[in-house]
Design a protein around this motif. Sequence first.
Motif, PDB file in Angstrom:
ATOM      1  N   GLY A   1      46.794 -11.653 -29.178  1.00  0.00           N
ATOM      2  CA  GLY A   1      46.255 -12.377 -30.205  1.00  0.00           C
ATOM      3  C   GLY A   1      45.938 -14.014 -29.788  1.00  0.00           C
ATOM      4  N   ALA A   2      46.647 -14.335 -28.772  1.00  0.00           N
ATOM      5  CA  ALA A   2      46.629 -15.816 -28.599  1.00  0.00           C
ATOM      6  C   ALA A   2      45.415 -16.413 -28.521  1.00  0.00           C
ATOM      7  N   THR A   3      45.159 -17.604 -29.057  1.00  0.00           N
ATOM      8  CA  THR A   3      43.994 -18.340 -28.786  1.00  0.00           C
ATOM      9  C   THR A   3      43.949 -18.949 -27.702  1.00  0.00           C
ATOM     10  N   GLY A   4      42.759 -19.394 -27.042  1.00  0.00           N
ATOM     11  CA  GLY A   4      42.836 -20.203 -25.871  1.00  0.00           C
ATOM     12  C   GLY A   4      42.732 -19.535 -24.503  1.00  0.00           C
TER      13      GLY A   4
ATOM     14  N   ASN B   1      47.837  -9.194 -38.919  1.00  0.00           N
ATOM     15  CA  ASN B   1      47.285 -10.095 -38.133  1.00  0.00           C
ATOM     16  C   ASN B   1      47.875 -10.267 -36.840  1.00  0.00           C
TER      17      ASN B   1
ATOM     18  N   GLN C   1      48.082 -12.944 -34.860  1.00  0.00           N
ATOM     19  CA  GLN C   1      48.428 -14.436 -34.578  1.00  0.00           C
ATOM     20  C   GLN C   1      48.358 -15.106 -36.025  1.00  0.00           C
TER      21      GLN C   1
ATOM     22  N   ILE D   1      47.100 -18.031 -36.171  1.00  0.00           N
ATOM     23  CA  ILE D   1      45.762 -18.664 -36.255  1.00  0.00           C
ATOM     24  C   ILE D   1      45.091 -17.960 -35.368  1.00  0.00           C
ATOM     25  N   GLY D   2      43.944 -18.055 -35.544  1.00  0.00           N
ATOM     26  CA  GLY D   2      42.687 -17.374 -34.762  1.00  0.00           C
ATOM     27  C   GLY D   2      42.036 -16.380 -35.702  1.00  0.00           C
TER      28      GLY D   2
ATOM     29  N   GLU E   1      39.199 -13.379 -34.939  1.00  0.00           N
ATOM     30  CA  GLU E   1      38.748 -13.381 -33.569  1.00  0.00           C
ATOM     31  C   GLU E   1      39.878 -12.768 -32.815  1.00  0.00           C
ATOM     32  N   SER E   2      41.252 -13.531 -33.433  1.00  0.00           N
ATOM     33  CA  SER E   2      42.451 -12.852 -32.372  1.00  0.00           C
ATOM     34  C   SER E   2      42.641 -11.547 -32.602  1.00  0.00           C
TER      35      SER E   2
ATOM     36  N   GLN F   1      40.248  -9.902 -30.435  1.00  0.00           N
ATOM     37  CA  GLN F   1      40.639  -9.908 -28.902  1.00  0.00           C
ATOM     38  C   GLN F   1      41.765  -9.025 -28.849  1.00  0.00           C
TER      39      GLN F   1
END
Length: 490
Positions: free
Chosen positions: A117-120, A172, A174, A176-177, A180-181, A184
Motif C-alpha cells: 500500500g506504499a504511496t508513490g 488499512n 498504509q 497514509i494513502g 487509494e493505498s 493498490q
Amino acid sequence: MFVGFDYGSANCAVGIMQGDDVQLLALSEQSAYLPSTLYAMDRELIAEAVYRGLPIELKADYAKKRAAQLSRARMVRHELDLDADVQAVFVGEQAVSAYLEMPEEGFYVRSPKSFLGATGLRPEQVALFEDIVTLMMQHIKVRAESVLVEKDLSKQGAAATITHAIIGRPVNFQGIGGEESNRQAESILTLAAKRAGFVDVDFLFEPLAAGMDYEATLTDNKTVLVVDVGGGTTDCSVVKMGPAHKQKADRSEDFLGHSGQRIGGNDLDIALAMNAFMPHFGLGSLMSNGKPMPSKAFWNAVAVNDISAQREFSTLSSRKLIDELVKEAEQPQLLNRLLKVQQQQLSYQLVRQAERAKIALSDAENTDINLDFIEAALHAGVSRNLFENAIEPSLTKVEALMHQALAQAAKTLAADGLAQDSVNHENISADNAAECKPDVIYVTGGTARSPAIYAKIAGIYPDIPVVVGDHFGSVTAGLTRWAQKLFAKH
C-alpha cells in the motif's frame, strides 16, 4: 477446493475445513507457517521464476508485459554462469538461509505485504511487487496442493486442486494513502492470486477473521473488540458475535467499527534495533566538534519496512556520508561498524537479531544478543525495560486505534438507535465522542505474545475481560470458515 489464505507480513498460512474443524496445511517441513520472505540471486530473475510457474493460458500475456525483464534474466543467468534449471529464487526458510549466506550479493525482501500500500510507487515498482507476491503465492499453492494429495485431505486424491481462497487483509495497508493505498494493495494481491492459479478470491478484514474463530467458541451473544497485532499492521474491529450472529451469510450489520494502521511487529523490531543496537554503531556519540552525531543514517540502517529509507541507505552518497562521519567522530570505531552495515547490506540481519531479542524478552528480563557478524565478540545487552521504552510510541498508536474503533462503533449504534445500554459515555476520544463498551477484548496476532504489549492492551480497559487467542492461527482459521461459508453456496 476452498481455503483460507493468510498472506501475512511475518508468516503465511493456509487452512482447510475438516468437518467442523479447521486444519492448517504444512507449508514447510516442520511448520504450518512459512516466513514471508523472498531472496533472488538477482532481481531480474524473479520475473523468470514467475513465468515458469504461470498457468499456460497466462504465459503469453505475461511474457509480453515482462519482455524486458525476461530478456535481462537470460543475460543475468549467463553472467552468473547459472544453468537454466538451477534455482535462483527462494521463498520462506530457503530465502532466509540464502540471504544469511550471501547478504551483499542478492535481492532480499522481508514482509513484502508491508509495501503493497506504499504511496508513490512507480509502475515498475508495482510490477516488481506483483511478481514477488505472485511467486510466493505460486510456491504456497503448489506446496499446499502437494500436502492435500500426500495426506489425501481433499478426498480427491491426485486431482486435488485449490481453486478459491479468502485472503486476509488489514483494515488499512498504509497509515497514509487511505483507500487509494488499500485499492493498490488489493489489486496487487488479486492479480498475483490469479497468476498463481486461483480461480476466484475474495478478501476479509484480518481482525474480523480472527474474531470469527473466537466466535465459534461462544455460547452467548457478545460485543467483542478484536485487537490483531500482526507483523506489519495492527487492526481493531468491534463485532457483534455469538449464536444469533455466526450463521449469517452477510455479517455487515454485525461489524460496528474498524480501525487499522501499519504498526506491527516489524516496527517494534526496528524501534528495538534503533534503541538497543545503534548506540554500538555510534548513535548518541559525539563528533570531534562536540556536536551530537546526526541520527538519520542510523534510522535508515534499520528502517527495513521503509522503501525510501532503504533506497537512500544503499546509495553511494550514503556511503560517502558515513565515511565523513567516521572522520569526524570522537569514536570512529563505532561508525566503522555502521559503514560495514551499509557496504554489506546487513540491515535485515540487524533487525532479525532485534526480533530475536523481542522474543527472548517474552520469558526473561534481560537477554544478550550476538552481533559478531558485524565484528568479532560484539554483543548487545537488551533489557525488558529498554524494550518497553523503545516501543512506547508504537503502543500509544495501538491504544489510539482501540479508541478509534470503539468510538466508531458507538456512532454506528447511536445511528441505529441502539446505543442506550451499549455506550460508555466517558469522553475518552479526542473529539469527545462516546465509546462503545465491549463485553470482551479478544487479542490475537504474533506480536501480541509479548508481555509488554499484552499488559498495555489489558491496562487500557482494566474492567473488561481480555481473552488471548491463537497468536498465529486465529486469522487463518477465521478466513477458512468464511471461505467455506462464502464459496460453498456457489
